[in-house]
Design a protein around this motif. Structure first.
Motif, PDB file in Angstrom:
ATOM      1  N   MET A   1       0.847  -1.163   0.000  1.00 47.82           N
ATOM      2  CA  MET A   1       0.000   0.000   0.000  1.00 47.82           C
ATOM      3  C   MET A   1       0.901   1.236   0.000  1.00 47.82           C
ATOM      4  O   MET A   1       1.591   1.510   0.961  1.00 47.82           O
ATOM      5  N   VAL A   2       0.892   1.960  -1.093  1.00 44.10           N
ATOM      6  CA  VAL A   2       1.732   3.135  -1.235  1.00 44.10           C
ATOM      7  C   VAL A   2       0.845   4.380  -1.106  1.00 44.10           C
ATOM      8  O   VAL A   2      -0.209   4.467  -1.737  1.00 44.10           O
ATOM      9  N   PHE A   3       1.294   5.300  -0.283  1.00 48.44           N
ATOM     10  CA  PHE A   3       0.553   6.546  -0.099  1.00 48.44           C
ATOM     11  C   PHE A   3       1.282   7.653  -0.829  1.00 48.44           C
ATOM     12  O   PHE A   3       2.512   7.758  -0.792  1.00 48.44           O
ATOM     13  N   ASP A   4       0.520   8.518  -1.510  1.00 50.20           N
ATOM     14  CA  ASP A   4       1.119   9.601  -2.278  1.00 50.20           C
ATOM     15  C   ASP A   4       1.683  10.700  -1.385  1.00 50.20           C
ATOM     16  O   ASP A   4       2.690  11.308  -1.709  1.00 50.20           O
ATOM     17  N   SER A   5       1.021  10.928  -0.278  1.00 42.97           N
ATOM     18  CA  SER A   5       1.485  12.007   0.592  1.00 42.97           C
ATOM     19  C   SER A   5       1.188  11.662   2.045  1.00 42.97           C
ATOM     20  O   SER A   5       0.477  10.697   2.358  1.00 42.97           O
ATOM     21  N   PHE A   6       1.711  12.467   2.915  1.00 47.22           N
ATOM     22  CA  PHE A   6       1.459  12.305   4.339  1.00 47.22           C
ATOM     23  C   PHE A   6      -0.019  12.531   4.646  1.00 47.22           C
ATOM     24  O   PHE A   6      -0.591  11.870   5.511  1.00 47.22           O
ATOM     25  N   LEU A   7      -0.652  13.469   3.936  1.00 49.24           N
ATOM     26  CA  LEU A   7      -2.069  13.745   4.146  1.00 49.24           C
ATOM     27  C   LEU A   7      -2.927  12.530   3.815  1.00 49.24           C
ATOM     28  O   LEU A   7      -3.875  12.210   4.534  1.00 49.24           O
ATOM     29  N   ASP A   8      -2.588  11.825   2.757  1.00 52.30           N
ATOM     30  CA  ASP A   8      -3.325  10.618   2.388  1.00 52.30           C
ATOM     31  C   ASP A   8      -3.201   9.558   3.482  1.00 52.30           C
ATOM     32  O   ASP A   8      -4.189   8.908   3.848  1.00 52.30           O
ATOM     33  N   LEU A   9      -2.012   9.383   4.028  1.00 48.07           N
ATOM     34  CA  LEU A   9      -1.796   8.450   5.132  1.00 48.07           C
ATOM     35  C   LEU A   9      -2.602   8.870   6.363  1.00 48.07           C
ATOM     36  O   LEU A   9      -3.247   8.039   7.011  1.00 48.07           O
ATOM     37  N   ALA A  10      -2.590  10.153   6.686  1.00 46.79           N
ATOM     38  CA  ALA A  10      -3.315  10.656   7.856  1.00 46.79           C
ATOM     39  C   ALA A  10      -4.823  10.467   7.690  1.00 46.79           C
ATOM     40  O   ALA A  10      -5.523  10.117   8.652  1.00 46.79           O
ATOM     41  N   ILE A  11      -5.336  10.678   6.482  1.00 48.35           N
ATOM     42  CA  ILE A  11      -6.769  10.500   6.231  1.00 48.35           C
ATOM     43  C   ILE A  11      -7.151   9.040   6.412  1.00 48.35           C
ATOM     44  O   ILE A  11      -8.146   8.718   7.067  1.00 48.35           O
ATOM     45  N   ARG A  12      -6.360   8.133   5.853  1.00 48.71           N
ATOM     46  CA  ARG A  12      -6.656   6.696   5.989  1.00 48.71           C
ATOM     47  C   ARG A  12      -6.592   6.256   7.455  1.00 48.71           C
ATOM     48  O   ARG A  12      -7.443   5.501   7.926  1.00 48.71           O
ATOM     49  N   LEU A  13      -5.602   6.745   8.181  1.00 51.00           N
ATOM     50  CA  LEU A  13      -5.471   6.411   9.593  1.00 51.00           C
ATOM     51  C   LEU A  13      -6.641   6.983  10.399  1.00 51.00           C
ATOM     52  O   LEU A  13      -7.210   6.295  11.266  1.00 51.00           O
ATOM     53  N   ALA A  14      -7.039   8.218  10.106  1.00 51.43           N
ATOM     54  CA  ALA A  14      -8.166   8.828  10.812  1.00 51.43           C
ATOM     55  C   ALA A  14      -9.464   8.085  10.537  1.00 51.43           C
ATOM     56  O   ALA A  14     -10.268   7.854  11.452  1.00 51.43           O
ATOM     57  N   LEU A  15      -9.684   7.675   9.294  1.00 52.90           N
ATOM     58  CA  LEU A  15     -10.887   6.919   8.968  1.00 52.90           C
ATOM     59  C   LEU A  15     -10.906   5.564   9.676  1.00 52.90           C
ATOM     60  O   LEU A  15     -11.961   5.117  10.153  1.00 52.90           O
ATOM     61  N   ALA A  16      -9.752   4.925   9.776  1.00 56.77           N
ATOM     62  CA  ALA A  16      -9.681   3.640  10.480  1.00 56.77           C
ATOM     63  C   ALA A  16      -9.975   3.818  11.975  1.00 56.77           C
ATOM     64  O   ALA A  16     -10.740   3.040  12.570  1.00 56.77           O
ATOM     65  N   MET A  17      -9.404   4.847  12.584  1.00 58.96           N
ATOM     66  CA  MET A  17      -9.636   5.092  14.009  1.00 58.96           C
ATOM     67  C   MET A  17     -11.087   5.489  14.271  1.00 58.96           C
ATOM     68  O   MET A  17     -11.695   5.049  15.257  1.00 58.96           O
ATOM     69  N   LEU A  18     -11.665   6.310  13.405  1.00 60.84           N
ATOM     70  CA  LEU A  18     -13.060   6.693  13.565  1.00 60.84           C
ATOM     71  C   LEU A  18     -13.985   5.483  13.391  1.00 60.84           C
ATOM     72  O   LEU A  18     -14.990   5.365  14.088  1.00 60.84           O
ATOM     73  N   SER A  19     -13.645   4.597  12.479  1.00 62.74           N
ATOM     74  CA  SER A  19     -14.447   3.387  12.288  1.00 62.74           C
ATOM     75  C   SER A  19     -14.426   2.510  13.534  1.00 62.74           C
ATOM     76  O   SER A  19     -15.464   1.982  13.956  1.00 62.74           O
ATOM     77  N   MET A  20     -13.262   2.350  14.125  1.00 64.48           N
ATOM     78  CA  MET A  20     -13.157   1.556  15.354  1.00 64.48           C
ATOM     79  C   MET A  20     -13.944   2.198  16.493  1.00 64.48           C
ATOM     80  O   MET A  20     -14.653   1.506  17.228  1.00 64.48           O
TER      81      MET A  20
END
Length: 139
Positions: A1-20
């Motif tokens: 899984m390659v992320f284009d930017s730090f913002l993309d990584l942060a968004i994916r991480l935030a969505l995962a944490m919010l889902s949990m």
């Protein structure tokens, strides 16, 4: 899984944490042992939904999502206040139902004369307690 930017990584991480947090909160709504626990969990669901809206707004770049999040926050606040008033009125109804059932206080617990008294007669009302406090502070 390659992320284009730090913002993309942060968004994916935030969505995962919010889902949990959403799943854990839904479990609390279902299992909550008392009504106030469920009300608090519903308030938490509103906060998580606001988080989802904010993250999606950042991800898509639409500023309209901020207005939606603010409106949801206001509705969530009003719902929490309404639930709290419901719980308070429900407690008052249950307390008045106890007074009408003829519940008595054991001898010696009343006014000190050894007679049993009604629960309503044995404790002063909130209004009289407030009047006493106001009277003491007006020195």
């Amino acid at each position: 899984m390659v992320f284009d930017s730090f913002l993309d990584l942060a968004i994916r991480l935030a969505l995962a944490m919010l889902s949990m947090s959403f799943l854990i909160t839904v479990i609390r709504v279902i299992r909550g042992p008392t009504l106030p626990d469920r009300i608090l969990a519903l308030d938490m669901l509103v906060a998580v939904a606001i988080g989802f809206i904010a993250v999606i707004g950042i991800m898509t770049g639409y500023k309209l999502y901020l207005d939606i999040a603010i409106a949801l926050g206001l509705v969530g606040f009003l719902a929490t206040v309404a639930f709290a008033r419901f719980v308070m009125s429900r407690g008052a109804i249950e307390a008045s139902g106890d007074d009408q059932s003829g519940a008595t206080v054991p001898a010696g617990a009343g006014a000190g004369d050894g007679k049993s008294a009604s629960v309503a007669d044995s404790s002063p009302s909130y209004a009289s307690q407030a009047e006493e406090k106001i009277g003491r502070t007006e020195v």
